[in-house]
Design a protein around this motif. Structure first.
Motif, PDB file in Angstrom:
ATOM      1  N   UNK A  38     -45.457  36.678 101.969  1.00 50.68           N
ATOM      2  CA  UNK A  38     -44.618  37.544 101.952  1.00 50.68           C
ATOM      3  C   UNK A  38     -45.187  38.538 102.556  1.00 50.68           C
ATOM      4  N   UNK A  39     -46.030  37.834 103.703  1.00 48.11           N
ATOM      5  CA  UNK A  39     -46.078  38.488 104.892  1.00 48.11           C
ATOM      6  C   UNK A  39     -45.154  39.476 105.530  1.00 48.11           C
ATOM      7  N   UNK A  40     -44.867  39.882 106.299  1.00 44.53           N
ATOM      8  CA  UNK A  40     -43.845  41.000 107.083  1.00 44.53           C
ATOM      9  C   UNK A  40     -43.646  40.217 108.766  1.00 44.53           C
ATOM     10  N   UNK A  41     -42.990  39.773 109.009  1.00 46.08           N
ATOM     11  CA  UNK A  41     -42.587  39.013 110.307  1.00 46.08           C
ATOM     12  C   UNK A  41     -43.444  39.586 111.315  1.00 46.08           C
ATOM     13  N   UNK A  42     -43.424  40.848 111.491  1.00 39.74           N
ATOM     14  CA  UNK A  42     -43.533  41.357 112.479  1.00 39.74           C
ATOM     15  C   UNK A  42     -45.633  40.536 112.497  1.00 39.74           C
ATOM     16  N   UNK A  83     -54.498  35.470 107.524  1.00 38.02           N
ATOM     17  CA  UNK A  83     -53.486  35.963 106.687  1.00 38.02           C
ATOM     18  C   UNK A  83     -53.710  36.057 105.509  1.00 38.02           C
ATOM     19  N   UNK A  84     -54.633  35.140 104.752  1.00 40.47           N
ATOM     20  CA  UNK A  84     -54.578  34.081 103.249  1.00 40.47           C
ATOM     21  C   UNK A  84     -56.218  35.742 102.857  1.00 40.47           C
ATOM     22  N   UNK A  85     -56.557  35.048 103.669  1.00 40.39           N
ATOM     23  CA  UNK A  85     -57.843  36.103 103.810  1.00 40.39           C
ATOM     24  C   UNK A  85     -57.953  38.038 103.262  1.00 40.39           C
ATOM     25  N   UNK A  86     -56.723  38.551 104.472  1.00 39.33           N
ATOM     26  CA  UNK A  86     -56.744  39.653 105.236  1.00 39.33           C
ATOM     27  C   UNK A  86     -55.618  39.980 103.749  1.00 39.33           C
ATOM     28  N   UNK A  87     -54.418  39.658 103.287  1.00 40.85           N
ATOM     29  CA  UNK A  87     -53.324  39.681 102.075  1.00 40.85           C
ATOM     30  C   UNK A  87     -52.139  39.894 103.112  1.00 40.85           C
ATOM     31  N   UNK A  88     -51.163  40.642 101.868  1.00 47.12           N
ATOM     32  CA  UNK A  88     -50.747  41.523 102.290  1.00 47.12           C
ATOM     33  C   UNK A  88     -50.464  42.810 102.150  1.00 47.12           C
ATOM     34  N   UNK A  89     -51.578  43.423 101.419  1.00 48.56           N
ATOM     35  CA  UNK A  89     -52.136  44.826 101.374  1.00 48.56           C
ATOM     36  C   UNK A  89     -53.505  45.021 101.590  1.00 48.56           C
ATOM     37  N   UNK A  90     -53.907  46.202 102.530  1.00 49.14           N
ATOM     38  CA  UNK A  90     -55.191  46.082 102.593  1.00 49.14           C
ATOM     39  C   UNK A  90     -56.070  46.975 101.526  1.00 49.14           C
ATOM     40  N   UNK A  91     -55.663  47.369 100.691  1.00 54.20           N
ATOM     41  CA  UNK A  91     -56.340  48.051  99.510  1.00 54.20           C
ATOM     42  C   UNK A  91     -55.736  46.611  98.208  1.00 54.20           C
ATOM     43  N   UNK A  92     -57.193  46.333  97.786  1.00 51.63           N
ATOM     44  CA  UNK A  92     -56.549  45.647  96.464  1.00 51.63           C
ATOM     45  C   UNK A  92     -57.766  45.352  95.574  1.00 51.63           C
TER      46      UNK A  92
END
Length: 473
Positions: A38-42, A83-92
């Motif tokens: 689910x993480x954008x390629x960029x 990336x897994x640690x950060x997640x797709x969204x910052x506010x969580x």
């Protein structure tokens, strides 16, 4: 003349740098990674570049014998972990086990189920935000909460802006720009983020006129300060601290009796602000908005996301003519609330009018929850953890104290039950760090050599996830 090992070091370093995989090769190795699907390629590409740059710096700083460069699979593993640690969204979301009910850094008040439902309904459809459906003419966004606020507070009119500091700024700018505002020296408060009443006043164009001393201010101090340049008398409720001992303050009613005959409006900034009396639940007396309005104060301001238990907002209630001056100020356009705030605030206020606020608004429910119920939740959490994990963590239920937070009721400590963790082999600080890295993150509080997970602020629905995080430590 260069040493022999320096001559050998150059080629080894060059070979190591040349063996670094390219960005495209690492991206190819990550194609089948479901964890970052689910993480954008960029964002993935940027993370790969940063990981390669860190590996390059490691090689360059490795000294005379650089180790072999990480291959594409290893770089890929690092990227996935990051990336897994950060997640797709910052506010969580996270689990608040700090015991601070209105934790400013964790978003303050939780919204009621009704407020959440109303947000979803408004977010996914067009609405009558500023449309009078009956006349098909432009309406007022404030009309959706005006009636509720009038009935709940007893005030003639209301206005809602984006936070209480903005409400105070707007009132000062509208009513006292270029004029003096009289404030007790003991009420020149500082709120979160180092915003201070004197600073807000300067921004508004008003002139601060301090009276009294830090601990004692008398009516005669206000009388002496009155003059032709007086534009407003401002009373600031010290909701985020208390001055105790040899003290004196002037009541709201006394200030009204001083200002009204002279045509000088009186405003009170209640800060956290509450619509209900919490004394039946063991809290000390705190002035409610209806009480202050009934004292005759011309304008009262308070926050939406503190004791009220709603969304972030600055609410001003009071005299209709003064509210109209605030509403017509061009600055109001920059401070106005959006449809999401209105939807959530209307639902929150509805609960007060319906008499269900204590049961349905999370802030009030958590503040008034009996100790016995919290203790049962803490023991239920402990039972979900396997016995061997309990022993390894040194887990046990203990009595503790919670806080209201959010700059509200600063002297109040609420009895609570918490799960205490920490042993010599598993120190509390290490456990705290590990839980903050969990998904969802868990925030507790360190006390001496123990980590306390205060169950007053742990939601019942969070118990399974919290038990899994503790079991996996």
């Amino acid at each position: 003349m260069p040493r022999e090992d320096e001559g050998k070091r150059g080629p080894r370093l060059r070979d190591a740098l040349r063996s670094l995989p390219s960005v495209d090769v690492v991206l190819g190795a990550l194609e089948s990674e479901h964890a970052i699907r689910g993480i954008p390629r960029r964002r993935v590409t940027e993370a790969v570049r940063e990981a390669l740059a860190r590996e390059r710096r490691r090689l360059l700083g490795a000294g005379e014998a650089p180790a072999a460069a990480a291959d594409a699979l290893e770089i890929g593993r690092r990227v996935v972990a990051e990336l897994t640690r950060a997640g797709a969204f910052s506010l969580a979301p996270l689990i608040n086990a700090t015991g601070v009910v209105l934790h400013t850094n964790l978003g303050r008040a939780l919204l009621s189920p009704l407020a959440q439902e109303r947000l979803l309904r408004v977010a996914g459809a067009y609405s009558n935000l500023e449309m009078d459906i009956a006349t098909k003419e432009r309406g007022s966004r404030y009309a959706h909460v005006a009636g509720l606020l009038r009935r709940l507070t007893g005030a003639e009119a209301s206005l809602v802006v984006n936070n209480n500091a903005a409400a105070v700024l707007l009132a000062l700018e509208s009513l006292a720009r270029g004029k003096e505002v009289i404030v007790s020296r003991g009420e020149l408060i500082e709120i979160g983020g180092e915003f201070r009443i004197p600073d807000i006043m300067r921004r508004s164009g008003a002139v601060l006129r301090e009276v009294g001393t830090t601990n004692r201010t008398h009516l005669k101090d206000y009388v002496t300060a009155l003059g032709p340049e007086t534009g407003l008398i401002l009373k600031v409720h010290t909701s985020n601290y208390r001055v105790v001992g040899f003290t004196a303050a002037v009541s709201s009613r006394e200030l009204v009796e001083l200002g009204r005959p002279r045509g000088i409006p009186v405003m009170e900034d209640l800060g956290s602000g509450c619509l209900v009396d919490l004394r039946p639940h063991g809290f000390p007396w705190e002035p409610t908005v209806p009480e202050v309005v009934a004292s005759g104060v011309d304008l009262v301001s308070f926050s939406g996301d503190k004791l009220l238990g709603g969304p972030q907002a600055g609410i001003v209630v009071g005299r209709a003519d003064l509210i109209e001056r605030l509403a017509q100020n061009p600055v109001n356009r920059a401070l106005r609330i959006d449809k999401f705030t209105i939807a959530a605030l209307e639902a929150t206020l509805y609960a007060y009018e319906a008499g269900t606020a204590l049961a349905t608004i999370p802030t009030l429910r958590m503040l008034t929850e009996p100790l016995a119920a919290i203790r049962r939740r803490a023991r239920g959490l402990l039972r979900r953890i396997p016995a061997d994990a309990q022993r390894a963590l040194g887990a046990g239920v203990v009595e503790a104290r919670s806080q209201v937070g959010g700059g509200a009721l600063p002297t109040v400590e609420l009895p609570t039950a918490a799960l205490a963790l920490g042993t010599a082999a598993r120190p509390a600080r290490a456990l705290d760090e590990a839980l903050r890295a969990a998904r969802p993150p868990v925030l507790g509080r360190l006390l001496d050599d123990r980590l306390l997970l205060d169950c007053r602020t742990v939601l019942p629905g969070d118990i399974p996830a919290l038990a899994r995080a503790l079991t996996s430590l």
